[in-house]
Design a protein around this motif. Structure first.
Motif, PDB file in Angstrom:
ATOM      1  N   HIS A  89     -10.932  -2.261  79.921  1.00 60.97           N
ATOM      2  CA  HIS A  89     -12.409  -1.685  80.367  1.00 60.97           C
ATOM      3  C   HIS A  89     -13.556  -1.976  79.555  1.00 60.97           C
ATOM      4  O   HIS A  89     -14.505  -2.574  79.817  1.00 60.97           O
ATOM      5  CB  HIS A  89     -11.982  -0.535  80.861  1.00 60.97           C
ATOM      6  CG  HIS A  89     -12.535   0.767  79.987  1.00 60.97           C
ATOM      7  ND1 HIS A  89     -11.383   0.911  78.811  1.00 60.97           N
ATOM      8  CD2 HIS A  89     -13.344   1.557  79.595  1.00 60.97           C
ATOM      9  CE1 HIS A  89     -11.699   1.705  78.083  1.00 60.97           C
ATOM     10  NE2 HIS A  89     -13.066   2.173  78.518  1.00 60.97           N
ATOM     11  N   ARG A  90     -13.166  -1.605  78.250  1.00 62.90           N
ATOM     12  CA  ARG A  90     -14.263  -1.689  77.054  1.00 62.90           C
ATOM     13  C   ARG A  90     -14.417  -3.206  76.974  1.00 62.90           C
ATOM     14  O   ARG A  90     -15.570  -3.568  76.757  1.00 62.90           O
ATOM     15  CB  ARG A  90     -13.753  -0.747  75.861  1.00 62.90           C
ATOM     16  CG  ARG A  90     -14.979  -0.682  75.069  1.00 62.90           C
ATOM     17  CD  ARG A  90     -16.341  -0.184  75.661  1.00 62.90           C
ATOM     18  NE  ARG A  90     -17.183  -0.007  74.482  1.00 62.90           N
ATOM     19  CZ  ARG A  90     -18.617  -0.173  74.945  1.00 62.90           C
ATOM     20  NH1 ARG A  90     -18.935  -0.424  76.246  1.00 62.90           N
ATOM     21  NH2 ARG A  90     -19.524  -0.107  73.993  1.00 62.90           N
ATOM     22  N   SER A  91     -13.369  -3.947  76.581  1.00 65.66           N
ATOM     23  CA  SER A  91     -13.581  -5.301  76.182  1.00 65.66           C
ATOM     24  C   SER A  91     -14.383  -5.972  77.377  1.00 65.66           C
ATOM     25  O   SER A  91     -15.393  -6.854  76.903  1.00 65.66           O
ATOM     26  CB  SER A  91     -12.198  -5.850  75.987  1.00 65.66           C
ATOM     27  OG  SER A  91     -12.297  -7.306  75.529  1.00 65.66           O
ATOM     28  N   ALA A  92     -14.106  -5.888  78.544  1.00 60.50           N
ATOM     29  CA  ALA A  92     -14.704  -6.617  79.677  1.00 60.50           C
ATOM     30  C   ALA A  92     -16.182  -6.097  79.657  1.00 60.50           C
ATOM     31  O   ALA A  92     -17.139  -6.682  79.807  1.00 60.50           O
ATOM     32  CB  ALA A  92     -14.185  -6.163  81.094  1.00 60.50           C
ATOM     33  N   GLU A  93     -16.476  -4.803  79.549  1.00 63.37           N
ATOM     34  CA  GLU A  93     -17.847  -4.335  79.308  1.00 63.37           C
ATOM     35  C   GLU A  93     -18.837  -5.004  78.269  1.00 63.37           C
ATOM     36  O   GLU A  93     -19.827  -5.333  78.585  1.00 63.37           O
ATOM     37  CB  GLU A  93     -18.033  -2.957  79.315  1.00 63.37           C
ATOM     38  CG  GLU A  93     -17.662  -1.871  80.262  1.00 63.37           C
ATOM     39  CD  GLU A  93     -17.508  -0.399  80.067  1.00 63.37           C
ATOM     40  OE1 GLU A  93     -17.357   0.338  80.918  1.00 63.37           O
ATOM     41  OE2 GLU A  93     -17.654  -0.369  79.018  1.00 63.37           O
ATOM     42  N   LEU A  94     -18.137  -5.053  77.134  1.00 61.70           N
ATOM     43  CA  LEU A  94     -18.888  -5.909  76.051  1.00 61.70           C
ATOM     44  C   LEU A  94     -18.910  -7.414  76.119  1.00 61.70           C
ATOM     45  O   LEU A  94     -19.901  -8.000  75.716  1.00 61.70           O
ATOM     46  CB  LEU A  94     -18.046  -5.684  74.640  1.00 61.70           C
ATOM     47  CG  LEU A  94     -18.045  -4.092  74.072  1.00 61.70           C
ATOM     48  CD1 LEU A  94     -17.069  -4.216  72.862  1.00 61.70           C
ATOM     49  CD2 LEU A  94     -19.196  -3.903  73.710  1.00 61.70           C
TER      50      LEU A  94
ATOM     51  N   GLY B  35     -19.736  -8.413  79.336  1.00 59.51           N
ATOM     52  CA  GLY B  35     -20.556  -8.496  80.464  1.00 59.51           C
ATOM     53  C   GLY B  35     -19.850  -8.838  81.556  1.00 59.51           C
ATOM     54  O   GLY B  35     -20.210  -9.703  82.634  1.00 59.51           O
TER      55      GLY B  35
ATOM     56  N   ALA C  53     -17.087  -7.910  84.835  1.00 58.52           N
ATOM     57  CA  ALA C  53     -16.447  -6.668  85.678  1.00 58.52           C
ATOM     58  C   ALA C  53     -14.951  -7.042  86.151  1.00 58.52           C
ATOM     59  O   ALA C  53     -15.043  -8.071  86.795  1.00 58.52           O
ATOM     60  CB  ALA C  53     -17.709  -6.469  86.945  1.00 58.52           C
TER      61      ALA C  53
ATOM     62  N   ASN D 228     -11.012  -0.758  84.549  1.00 57.07           N
ATOM     63  CA  ASN D 228     -12.530  -0.591  84.572  1.00 57.07           C
ATOM     64  C   ASN D 228     -12.884   0.952  84.663  1.00 57.07           C
ATOM     65  O   ASN D 228     -11.623   1.720  84.402  1.00 57.07           O
ATOM     66  CB  ASN D 228     -13.295  -1.394  85.767  1.00 57.07           C
ATOM     67  CG  ASN D 228     -12.602  -1.114  87.057  1.00 57.07           C
ATOM     68  OD1 ASN D 228     -12.018   0.271  87.175  1.00 57.07           O
ATOM     69  ND2 ASN D 228     -12.165  -2.175  88.013  1.00 57.07           N
ATOM     70  N   ARG D 229     -13.809   1.515  84.871  1.00 56.31           N
ATOM     71  CA  ARG D 229     -14.207   2.817  84.774  1.00 56.31           C
ATOM     72  C   ARG D 229     -13.495   3.655  86.094  1.00 56.31           C
ATOM     73  O   ARG D 229     -13.425   5.059  86.073  1.00 56.31           O
ATOM     74  CB  ARG D 229     -15.538   3.244  84.703  1.00 56.31           C
ATOM     75  CG  ARG D 229     -16.499   2.597  83.607  1.00 56.31           C
ATOM     76  CD  ARG D 229     -15.976   3.408  82.254  1.00 56.31           C
ATOM     77  NE  ARG D 229     -16.467   2.921  81.152  1.00 56.31           N
ATOM     78  CZ  ARG D 229     -16.541   3.542  80.049  1.00 56.31           C
ATOM     79  NH1 ARG D 229     -15.951   4.438  79.633  1.00 56.31           N
ATOM     80  NH2 ARG D 229     -16.832   2.876  78.763  1.00 56.31           N
TER      81      ARG D 229
END
Length: 212
Positions: A73-78, A80, A82, A110-111
């Motif tokens: 989830h965090r790696s994807a956020e960084l 960009g 989803a 994800n969140r």
């Protein structure tokens, strides 16, 4: 019906990928890692391709490839990106498929969504990999409880590490779970050594069953 098996673990770094490589080879099947976090070092798919000795094309492309070795989830956020769990659809293949999760069951994609939520939707039989070292009883029993709470089919436990007879017996008895076998740490870790260890410790037929 084509056999599809999910390989998950009680924690990260316990040897789950090596086991998945060995299982893919044992079943002469295919391997798929839906989400890969961390691309700077050898990826799990590359490890499996190197250790399983499967023919070219049997290691499928990842659904998501994320740069940093963090929780998806965090790696994807960084990055960009989803991660859409609904897009992680199961491929149709002419042979057994080994699907490897990332870390443990509660790892977030994800969140809103964790891996265990996807496993619940898929309703595929799960192999829970557990190390034999100190701390494994707690982690393993919690993981078993989480799987059963969500009515996820469970094939059994695959232990990884040196033999710890009482620990393994305690998990089997208290967790009321079948022990499929134990994969020892291999040094050197080669395709030949992994193949021999898997054939000595596990039965391919056990992974072809559908849990009741």
């Amino acid at each position: 019906m084509t056999v599809q098996v999910v390989v998950t673990g009680t924690d990260t770094g316990i040897g789950k990928t090596v086991f998945a490589a060995g299982l893919a080879g044992l079943l002469d099947g295919f391997y798929w890692k839906p989400v890969q976090s961390g691309l700077d070092e050898e990826t799990d798919s590359e490890v499996v391709a190197r250790l399983s000795d499967l023919p070219s094309g049997r290691v499928l492309p990842e659904g998501y490839r994320l740069k940093r070795p963090l929780s998806p989830h965090r790696s994807a956020e960084l990055d960009g990106v989803a991660i859409e769990a609904a897009k992680l659809s199961l491929p149709e293949l002419p042979g057994p498929l080994i699907i490897e999760g990332a870390g443990g069951l509660m790892v977030p994609l994800n969140r809103q969504t964790r891996f265990i939520d996807v496993f619940q939707k898929w309703q595929l039989p799960v192999v829970l990999c557990a190390r034999t070292a100190l701390g494994t009883i707690n982690h393993t029993l919690l993981s078993l409880e989480a799987l059963r709470t969500r009515s996820i089919p469970l094939l059994g436990i695959a232990f990884i590490g040196e033999e710890m007879a009482d620990t393994q017996r305690t998990i089997a008895e208290m967790g009321k779970v079948r022990v499929l076998g134990r994969l020892p740490r291999l040094d050197p870790l080669t395709p030949e050594a992994l193949c021999a260890a898997m054939r000595a410790a596990f039965s391919a037929a056990d992974f072809m069953e559908i849990p009741q």
